[in-house]
Design a protein around this motif. Structure first.
Motif, short mmCIF file in Angstrom:
data_model
loop_
_atom_site.label_atom_id
_atom_site.label_comp_id
_atom_site.label_asym_id
_atom_site.label_seq_id
_atom_site.Cartn_x
_atom_site.Cartn_y
_atom_site.Cartn_z
N ARG A 3 0.81 -1.20 0.00
CA ARG A 3 0.00 0.00 0.00
C ARG A 3 0.85 1.26 0.00
NH1 ARG A 3 -3.71 -1.35 5.08
NH2 ARG A 3 -1.63 -1.11 5.95
N LEU A 4 2.11 1.14 0.39
CA LEU A 4 2.97 2.32 0.48
C LEU A 4 3.52 2.73 -0.88
CD1 LEU A 4 4.93 1.44 3.70
CD2 LEU A 4 2.72 2.50 3.44
N PHE A 5 3.34 1.88 -1.89
CA PHE A 5 3.82 2.21 -3.22
C PHE A 5 2.64 2.31 -4.15
CE2 PHE A 5 7.33 0.12 -1.15
CZ PHE A 5 8.37 0.98 -1.44
N THR A 6 2.67 3.23 -5.06
CA THR A 6 1.58 3.43 -5.99
C THR A 6 2.12 3.32 -7.40
OG1 THR A 6 1.97 5.78 -6.18
CG2 THR A 6 0.57 5.08 -4.37
N GLU A 321 5.55 5.25 10.23
CA GLU A 321 5.35 4.21 9.22
C GLU A 321 4.50 4.67 8.03
OE1 GLU A 321 6.45 1.08 9.02
OE2 GLU A 321 7.14 0.51 11.03
N GLU A 322 3.37 5.29 8.30
CA GLU A 322 2.40 5.58 7.24
C GLU A 322 2.74 6.81 6.40
OE1 GLU A 322 -0.77 4.12 6.18
OE2 GLU A 322 0.16 2.36 7.08
N ASN A 323 3.81 7.52 6.74
CA ASN A 323 4.23 8.63 5.87
C ASN A 323 4.44 8.16 4.44
OD1 ASN A 323 4.20 10.29 8.08
ND2 ASN A 323 6.35 10.87 8.00
N GLY A 324 4.98 6.96 4.29
CA GLY A 324 5.25 6.45 2.95
C GLY A 324 3.99 6.28 2.13
N ARG A 325 2.92 5.77 2.77
CA ARG A 325 1.69 5.56 2.02
C ARG A 325 1.08 6.90 1.60
NH1 ARG A 325 -4.05 3.08 3.41
NH2 ARG A 325 -3.33 2.89 5.55
N ILE A 326 1.01 7.85 2.53
CA ILE A 326 0.41 9.14 2.21
C ILE A 326 1.22 9.87 1.14
CG2 ILE A 326 -0.28 11.38 3.13
CD1 ILE A 326 -2.01 8.97 4.02
N LEU A 327 2.55 9.83 1.26
CA LEU A 327 3.38 10.49 0.26
C LEU A 327 3.34 9.75 -1.07
CD1 LEU A 327 6.37 11.52 2.55
CD2 LEU A 327 4.70 13.04 1.46
N GLY A 368 -1.80 15.69 5.25
CA GLY A 368 -1.25 14.37 5.00
C GLY A 368 -0.44 13.85 6.16
N GLN A 369 0.38 14.69 6.74
CA GLN A 369 1.22 14.27 7.87
C GLN A 369 0.36 13.93 9.08
OE1 GLN A 369 4.11 17.23 9.09
NE2 GLN A 369 5.56 15.63 9.69
N ALA A 422 10.76 8.75 9.60
CA ALA A 422 10.97 7.30 9.79
C ALA A 422 9.79 6.54 9.20
CB ALA A 422 11.14 6.97 11.27
N GLN A 423 9.66 6.62 7.88
CA GLN A 423 8.57 5.93 7.19
C GLN A 423 8.82 4.43 7.15
OE1 GLN A 423 8.31 5.99 2.97
NE2 GLN A 423 10.43 6.52 2.65
N HIS A 424 7.84 3.69 6.68
CA HIS A 424 7.98 2.26 6.46
C HIS A 424 9.17 2.01 5.54
CE1 HIS A 424 6.26 -1.76 6.69
NE2 HIS A 424 6.35 -1.91 5.38
N MET A 425 10.05 1.12 5.91
CA MET A 425 11.27 0.76 5.19
C MET A 425 12.44 1.68 5.45
SD MET A 425 10.18 -0.58 1.36
CE MET A 425 11.91 -0.84 0.94
#
Length: 501
Positions: A3-6, A321-327, A368-369, A422-425
């Protein structure tokens, strides 16, 4: 993870060449090591030696892994093995139709004495995408360990379940277990200690680690476990029941035209892999099948009741973690989340609970943040502490939070509208050479050295430099890992733990 990648982030970075430490029969020339199946020739360089693409088992469709065949002469082990079958999806993977793909990679440090601790890396990717060689292990091995990574079956080739396929449903764990047996039988030849094996995984790989903790079939194949960004307790859905697996698989079997065949198994084995991949799709996060001899109990129940391998565990989560998904969504749409969209998003996600969530998380500078903080706390932080607390009742458990705020962004992508933090990954860029990320700065490299030191020390001793997690009046000790002083995180307050609990 998926879900973190689009679609906007799809693309594979070219893997940089990495070299590792020699463990060889000769003092000059490429390093050669003799395994139980035959000799392999790797490469050597300043950091050490690398052996890639070594077969650890063979894979026939929907069948358990079988021992790899032996060979004569010296096998070239200078390039990664085939990527296991997976669809086009995310940059942590690579599209492939290869099904016989079970290989390991081994990296050793340049200079060492005695037997080294062994770290077996299980890559993430929702158990749908990925390959071991994406994660260059040179720096981690140079920290004082033998590092093993692997390819294992993913998605439809691992998790399709039907009564006519008695061995299918959890082949990812079966493959990983076969790789652990290979490590047990061969790692001495590479300078490793088979009595000090740490299984380590992140996201889907972390859920795999939890599966091995809960699996009696994996007992004795490892002595420590590192779980990164994988809340696998009872709220974490770390496994599926047979009924759930059959229900998930039925539409796939019907879509490829095998549901009504007299020989369902034969039909499924004859269907072109491209059709199976398409029918399974990309919008899934499959999990191992419980209620089997290899996994008798659901993972969460096994942890709760203490019926798991009680080895020392290091478990952690990333602060954002979820910063990656939103970004990632921002990259897909080309615009940041609008301020007026924050409240509707919360109301859609939380329904009758939305008012309480909005009161607890008022809109900040970035919609978003702020929304990412809500999702991080609910989906990652709270259940990760729940999992750590459950483990700690039975076995020595340390918990960390990777909380560094100055972390590398994805190489070649537009700058994000708010700090990726500190996003996911994010921690993987410090433990491995991952071409997906921007190159580390000197300050980031210094933190990488500290993290690697802590991880290798745990692999060697089962200890860390901070206290065990215990239920006590003073709360639960979670170590904050940043480029500054490492200290106790104010975890429960920062992530509103009691609110979500």
């Amino acid at each position: 993870m998926k879900r973190l990648f689009t679609a906007a982030t799809v693309g594979i970075a070219t893997l940089a060449a990495v070299t590792f430490a020699p463990v060889a029969e000769a003092t000059t020339g490429p390093p050669v090591v003799r395994t139980a199946q035959g000799a392999v020739r790797g490469t050597s360089g300043p950091l050490g030696a690398s052996f890639q693409g070594i077969p650890y088992a063979t894979a026939e469709r929907f069948a358990a892994p079988r021992p790899a065949a032996s060979w004569t002469g010296v096998r070239d082990a200078t390039a990664p093995g085939k990527v296991c079958a997976q669809p086009l999806g995310y940059p942590i993977g690579r599209p492939s139709t290869d099904e016989d793909c079970l290989t390991v990679n081994v990296a050793t440090p340049a200079r060492h004495r005695g037997r080294l601790p062994v770290i077996v890396w299980i890559h993430g990717g929702s158990m749908m995408f990925g390959m071991g060689d994406l994660y260059g292990p040179g720096r981690l091995a140079a920290g004082g360990a033998v590092v093993v990574s692997m390819n294992y079956r993913l998605g439809v080739t691992s998790f399709l379940t039907h009564p006519a396929l008695p061995e299918s449903g959890s082949l990812a764990l079966d493959d990983q277990r076969a790789a652990l047996r290979w490590v047990r039988d061969n790692i001495r030849a590479f300078g490793g200690d088979p009595g000090r094996v740490t299984i380590m995984g992140q996201s889907g790989g972390g859920f795999s680690v939890c599966g091995h903790l809960a699996s009696p079939a994996s007992a004795g194949l490892f002595q420590r476990a590192i779980v990164q960004s994988a809340p696998c307790g009872e709220t974490g859905h770390a496994s599926r029941t047979r009924a759930e697996a059959l229900a998930d698989s039925a539409p796939v079997i019907a879509a490829v035209g095998c549901a009504d065949r007299a020989d369902v198994a034969g039909c499924l084995r004859a269907v072109p892999i491209e059709r199976l991949l398409a029918a399974f799709g990309t919008d899934r996060e499959p999990r191992p099948l419980s209620g089997t001899p290899a996994l008798p109990l659901p993972v969460g129940e096994a942890l709760r009741t203490g019926r798991f391998s009680r080895v020392p565990v290091l478990i952690g989560v990333n602060h954002d973690e979820e910063n990656g998904r939103i970004l990632g969504q921002e990259l897909a749409t080309g615009t940041p989340m609008a301020r007026e969209d924050y409240e509707p998003a919360v109301r859609k996600a939380y329904g009758s609970r939305a008012a309480a969530v909005l009161k607890r998380y008022p809109l900040g500078d970035s919609a978003g943040q702020t929304f990412a903080a809500v999702l991080t706390d609910e989906l990652w932080a709270a259940p990760s502490l729940d999992t750590a607390r459950t483990l700690s009742r039975w076995t020595p458990t340390r918990m960390y939070e990777f909380a560094e705020q100055d972390t590398p962004w994805y190489a070649g992508y537009p700058a994000p509208s708010f700090p990726v933090a500190a996003q996911h990954m994010a921690e993987l860029a410090y433990l491995f050479d991952v071409p997906l990320f921007e190159k580390l700065t000197p300050a980031q490299s210094a933190l990488a050295d500290r993290l690697i030191g802590a991880w290798v020390h745990f692999a060697a001793t089962g200890e860390t430099g901070w206290p065990r997690l215990r239920d006590s009046r003073s709360g639960w000790y979670v170590q904050s890992l940043t480029s500054g002083a490492w200290k106790r995180a104010d975890f429960t307050t920062d992530h509103h733990y009691r609110f979500w609990s």
